[in-house]
Design a protein around this motif. Sequence first.
Motif, PDB file in Angstrom:
ATOM      1  N   LYS A 162      56.824  55.256  36.970  1.00 21.77           N
ATOM      2  CA  LYS A 162      57.206  56.534  36.492  1.00 21.77           C
ATOM      3  C   LYS A 162      57.468  57.468  37.435  1.00 21.77           C
ATOM      4  O   LYS A 162      57.962  58.614  37.111  1.00 21.77           O
ATOM      5  CB  LYS A 162      55.830  56.806  35.569  1.00 21.77           C
ATOM      6  N   VAL A 209      56.568  68.349  39.319  1.00 17.99           N
ATOM      7  CA  VAL A 209      56.580  67.225  38.341  1.00 17.99           C
ATOM      8  C   VAL A 209      55.926  65.794  39.215  1.00 17.99           C
ATOM      9  O   VAL A 209      55.690  64.998  38.368  1.00 17.99           O
ATOM     10  CB  VAL A 209      57.768  66.971  37.780  1.00 17.99           C
ATOM     11  N   LEU A 210      55.833  65.730  40.358  1.00 18.35           N
ATOM     12  CA  LEU A 210      55.107  64.660  41.012  1.00 18.35           C
ATOM     13  C   LEU A 210      53.996  65.295  42.131  1.00 18.35           C
ATOM     14  O   LEU A 210      53.911  66.564  42.347  1.00 18.35           O
ATOM     15  CB  LEU A 210      56.319  64.185  41.894  1.00 18.35           C
ATOM     16  N   ASN A 245      60.940  56.867  37.842  1.00 26.62           N
ATOM     17  CA  ASN A 245      61.642  57.727  36.706  1.00 26.62           C
ATOM     18  C   ASN A 245      61.611  59.214  36.721  1.00 26.62           C
ATOM     19  O   ASN A 245      62.814  59.814  36.264  1.00 26.62           O
ATOM     20  CB  ASN A 245      61.095  57.233  35.399  1.00 26.62           C
ATOM     21  N   ARG A 246      61.076  59.837  37.061  1.00 25.24           N
ATOM     22  CA  ARG A 246      60.792  61.159  36.892  1.00 25.24           C
ATOM     23  C   ARG A 246      61.875  61.642  38.052  1.00 25.24           C
ATOM     24  O   ARG A 246      62.730  62.889  37.936  1.00 25.24           O
ATOM     25  CB  ARG A 246      59.306  61.893  37.441  1.00 25.24           C
ATOM     26  N   VAL A 302      61.226  66.767  32.356  1.00 25.72           N
ATOM     27  CA  VAL A 302      60.163  65.843  33.006  1.00 25.72           C
ATOM     28  C   VAL A 302      58.597  66.105  32.766  1.00 25.72           C
ATOM     29  O   VAL A 302      58.368  67.459  32.987  1.00 25.72           O
ATOM     30  CB  VAL A 302      60.531  65.827  34.280  1.00 25.72           C
ATOM     31  N   THR A 317      54.791  66.875  33.319  1.00 23.72           N
ATOM     32  CA  THR A 317      53.961  67.391  34.655  1.00 23.72           C
ATOM     33  C   THR A 317      52.349  66.676  34.733  1.00 23.72           C
ATOM     34  O   THR A 317      51.937  66.797  35.740  1.00 23.72           O
ATOM     35  CB  THR A 317      53.921  68.796  34.514  1.00 23.72           C
ATOM     36  N   PRO A 337      51.456  61.059  36.884  1.00 23.36           N
ATOM     37  CA  PRO A 337      52.212  59.705  36.718  1.00 23.36           C
ATOM     38  C   PRO A 337      51.305  58.622  37.235  1.00 23.36           C
ATOM     39  O   PRO A 337      50.781  58.450  38.249  1.00 23.36           O
ATOM     40  CB  PRO A 337      53.324  59.902  37.566  1.00 23.36           C
TER      41      PRO A 337
END
Length: 249
Positions: free
Chosen positions: A95, A162-163, A98-99, A85, A87, A90
Amino acid sequence: MKTEIDYGNWEIHPHLAKPFLLKKVRKTSEMKVMATKYEGSITYLKFWNFWVRAGTPANTPTEYFFHNFESGSSQVKMLINAVGVPTYWPRTEKKVWNRIVAVWSWLAENVRVDNTDYAGLTSEDRWPSLEEYAHYFSDHHRLVWAACFSKAHLFASLLGRVLPRWHIIIATAHHTEAGAPPTASHVYVGVYLANRWYYLDPSAVYTAPLPRFKEKRSIGPFETVDYEHPFRVLPIPLFPLNLVPYLPA
């Protein structure tokens, strides 16, 4: 105007970063009483466009829960790369979703329940760190978890890398699963998306794939868990909201 914080391009949502004062709540439209499964009626207050539990602050994240969470070691980078995924920031909520779906799907394929190995990752003074998960993954090419709290912790920890952090909390609600008393606790994850909260219980990763963005919804496999009304939340590091939100189905 967006409020920036100093960790790359991640940012705090301006509405979540704004201090919340109970004395600002004056209108009846900003307050309502909700019926919970096991705690009776609880008062909720309107915060921006969602509801928060009155008088209940979130737990403050500490090294006990997220030791060395910002680690940028080669092992941690290898683990994040294995999840597959990106980093970078987004740009759309699709998106973001989706992550979340990608991490959920990766866990279904790459993590298994192993109480013995998971116990080897823990210590008396704290939960496993991403560094320890990463070293385990390097040695075994998979990850392990155990009870619900370990599943929520791993899921939220990966999402937190990742978010943007204001999308993620760890939530705790009461349940009576398998005849447990109504004071028993179940732990899962809350995500903020499209101007509302959803609950996602990673106990369901093996049986309930997440839907596409247009069909996004809360996921919880246990009917006896009061997912919508957590009595406690644990924010990941740098999460700005110190309140307990209502997590609708």
